[in-house]
Design a protein around this motif. Structure first.
Motif, short mmCIF file in Angstrom:
data_model
loop_
_atom_site.label_atom_id
_atom_site.label_comp_id
_atom_site.label_asym_id
_atom_site.label_seq_id
_atom_site.Cartn_x
_atom_site.Cartn_y
_atom_site.Cartn_z
N GLU A 162 0.82 -1.20 0.00
CA GLU A 162 0.00 0.00 0.00
C GLU A 162 0.86 1.26 0.00
O GLU A 162 0.52 2.25 -0.66
N ALA A 163 1.99 1.21 0.71
CA ALA A 163 2.90 2.36 0.70
C ALA A 163 3.48 2.58 -0.69
O ALA A 163 3.60 3.73 -1.15
N ALA A 164 3.84 1.47 -1.38
CA ALA A 164 4.37 1.60 -2.74
C ALA A 164 3.31 2.17 -3.69
O ALA A 164 3.61 3.01 -4.55
N LEU A 165 2.06 1.74 -3.52
CA LEU A 165 0.99 2.27 -4.36
C LEU A 165 0.75 3.75 -4.08
O LEU A 165 0.49 4.54 -5.01
N ASP A 166 0.83 4.14 -2.81
CA ASP A 166 0.66 5.56 -2.47
C ASP A 166 1.77 6.42 -3.04
O ASP A 166 1.55 7.61 -3.33
N LEU A 167 2.95 5.84 -3.23
CA LEU A 167 4.07 6.59 -3.78
C LEU A 167 4.08 6.62 -5.30
O LEU A 167 5.02 7.14 -5.91
N GLY A 168 3.05 6.05 -5.93
CA GLY A 168 2.92 6.17 -7.37
C GLY A 168 3.20 4.92 -8.17
O GLY A 168 3.14 4.95 -9.40
N CYS A 169 3.50 3.80 -7.51
CA CYS A 169 3.75 2.56 -8.25
C CYS A 169 2.44 1.99 -8.77
O CYS A 169 1.39 2.11 -8.12
N SER A 170 2.52 1.37 -9.92
CA SER A 170 1.37 0.62 -10.41
C SER A 170 1.27 -0.71 -9.67
O SER A 170 2.17 -1.07 -8.91
N GLY A 171 0.18 -1.44 -9.92
CA GLY A 171 0.02 -2.73 -9.26
C GLY A 171 1.12 -3.70 -9.62
O GLY A 171 1.64 -4.42 -8.76
N TRP A 172 1.53 -3.73 -10.91
CA TRP A 172 2.60 -4.62 -11.34
C TRP A 172 3.94 -4.20 -10.76
O TRP A 172 4.73 -5.04 -10.33
N ASP A 173 4.21 -2.87 -10.73
CA ASP A 173 5.48 -2.40 -10.16
C ASP A 173 5.56 -2.69 -8.66
O ASP A 173 6.63 -3.04 -8.15
N ALA A 174 4.44 -2.56 -7.96
CA ALA A 174 4.43 -2.86 -6.53
C ALA A 174 4.71 -4.34 -6.29
O ALA A 174 5.45 -4.71 -5.37
N PHE A 175 4.14 -5.20 -7.15
CA PHE A 175 4.41 -6.63 -7.01
C PHE A 175 5.86 -6.95 -7.35
O PHE A 175 6.52 -7.72 -6.65
N ARG A 176 6.36 -6.33 -8.42
CA ARG A 176 7.71 -6.65 -8.89
C ARG A 176 8.79 -6.09 -7.98
O ARG A 176 9.82 -6.74 -7.78
N LEU A 177 8.57 -4.90 -7.44
CA LEU A 177 9.61 -4.23 -6.66
C LEU A 177 9.49 -4.45 -5.16
O LEU A 177 10.48 -4.30 -4.44
N VAL A 178 8.29 -4.81 -4.67
CA VAL A 178 8.09 -4.94 -3.24
C VAL A 178 7.74 -6.38 -2.86
O VAL A 178 8.43 -7.02 -2.05
N THR A 179 6.67 -6.90 -3.45
CA THR A 179 6.17 -8.22 -3.04
C THR A 179 7.12 -9.33 -3.42
O THR A 179 7.48 -10.19 -2.59
N LEU A 180 7.53 -9.35 -4.69
CA LEU A 180 8.35 -10.45 -5.18
C LEU A 180 9.69 -10.58 -4.45
O LEU A 180 10.09 -11.70 -4.10
N PRO A 181 10.43 -9.47 -4.21
CA PRO A 181 11.69 -9.64 -3.45
C PRO A 181 11.48 -10.19 -2.04
O PRO A 181 12.34 -10.92 -1.53
N ILE A 182 10.35 -9.86 -1.41
CA ILE A 182 10.11 -10.33 -0.04
C ILE A 182 9.74 -11.81 -0.03
O ILE A 182 10.17 -12.56 0.86
N ILE A 183 8.93 -12.24 -1.01
CA ILE A 183 8.54 -13.65 -1.04
C ILE A 183 9.52 -14.49 -1.84
O ILE A 183 9.30 -15.70 -2.02
N ALA A 184 10.62 -13.89 -2.31
CA ALA A 184 11.60 -14.62 -3.12
C ALA A 184 12.16 -15.86 -2.42
O ALA A 184 12.32 -16.90 -3.06
#
Length: 273
Positions: A162-184
């Protein structure tokens, strides 16, 4: 420190002996000069050379590795997507059926899975070979990846997205830059689990393999039916060595990272505010 009782020590001794003594005997007899695996005739590395010159085993090993890499990669992609849908998709029509189909291979006997896939491939006219083994292994290993990844997604802090989305990331960018590295780590663990399951599979591969594609477990099983040869002992020793090196390396890396994290934490605590 509480001492272990004699019963616990005895149980552990017999348990570890039951697990590892056969492997130790196998490793010792892989250096046996005699062709008879039960008769010791001196130390020799002859059978390792014979194994290297055995084209049938080498071809089966190459097919096994190729199938394992392709099937584990496909299973990781599909399992990760399935886990994301199950955890983040909320309630939707057909969710119960979807989750049941994803997790069914966990409890389905491998004989039933292999037979059903064989009938499917025959029905659609698909010749059995590497492709059919890859599809079969992807089918039954995808559920394991889904379980591993979904367990990590359940405990994931969505406020980071949600913080990434508030900072202007799209849904795909939030998944690619935030979610995926954490669940890697969970994704990598799922890939390794699928890779191991594919390497070890015999039952499903025996149904879906064709004359042009024989995996290493099938080759070993066929050879053992005619009697255990020293070449199989040598091959098993190589596989045990690879696994042992991998486990030791992973343990050392994990321990080093833990020590480094603890040192960083202590340094942060000592730093002036």
């Amino acid at each position: 420190m509480k001492r272990m009782s004699w019963f616990n020590v005895t149980s552990l001794t017999f348990g570890f002996a039951f697990l590892y003594l056969p492997m130790i005997i196998l490793i010792i007899y892989s250096f046996n000069a005699s062709k008879l695996v039960t008769v010791w005739a001196g130390f020799s590395t002859r059978w390792y050379g014979e194994l290297v010159r055995n084209e049938a085993f080498l071809d089966a090993a190459w097919v096994t590795i190729k199938v394992a890499v392709m099937s584990s990669t496909l299973a990781t992609l599909l399992g990760t997507m399935a886990a994301y849908v199950l955890v983040r998709g909320g309630r939707f029509m057909g969710r119960t059926l979807f989750s049941g189909m994803i997790y069914a291979p966990l409890v389905m006997p491998e004989v039933i899975t292999g037979l059903s896939l064989l009938l499917l491939f025959i029905g659609i006219g698909l010749d059995r070979g590497v492709l059919t083994i890859v599809l079969a292994h992807t089918t039954f290993s995808m559920c394991y990846v889904s379980v591993v990844v979904s367990s990590r997604l359940v405990t994931f802090d969505r406020s980071l997205e949600e913080a990434a989305l508030d900072l202007g990331c799209s849904g795909w960018d939030a998944f690619r830059l935030v979610t995926l590295p954490i669940i890697a780590p969970a994704v990598i663990s799922g890939w390794l689990l699928a890779f191991t399951l594919s390497l070890d599979d015999l039952v499903i591969a025996s149904f879906t393999a064709g004359p042009s594609a024989t995996t290493l477990p099938i080759k070993i099983f066929s050879a053992v039916r005619l009697g255990v040869s020293p070449e199989i002992n040598a091959l098993s020793t190589i596989m045990i060595s690879i696994v042992a090196v991998g486990v030791i390396t992973a343990s050392l890396v994990t321990k080093r990272n833990a020590v480094r994290a603890e040192a960083d934490m202590r340094a942060a605590e000592r730093a002036p505010a």
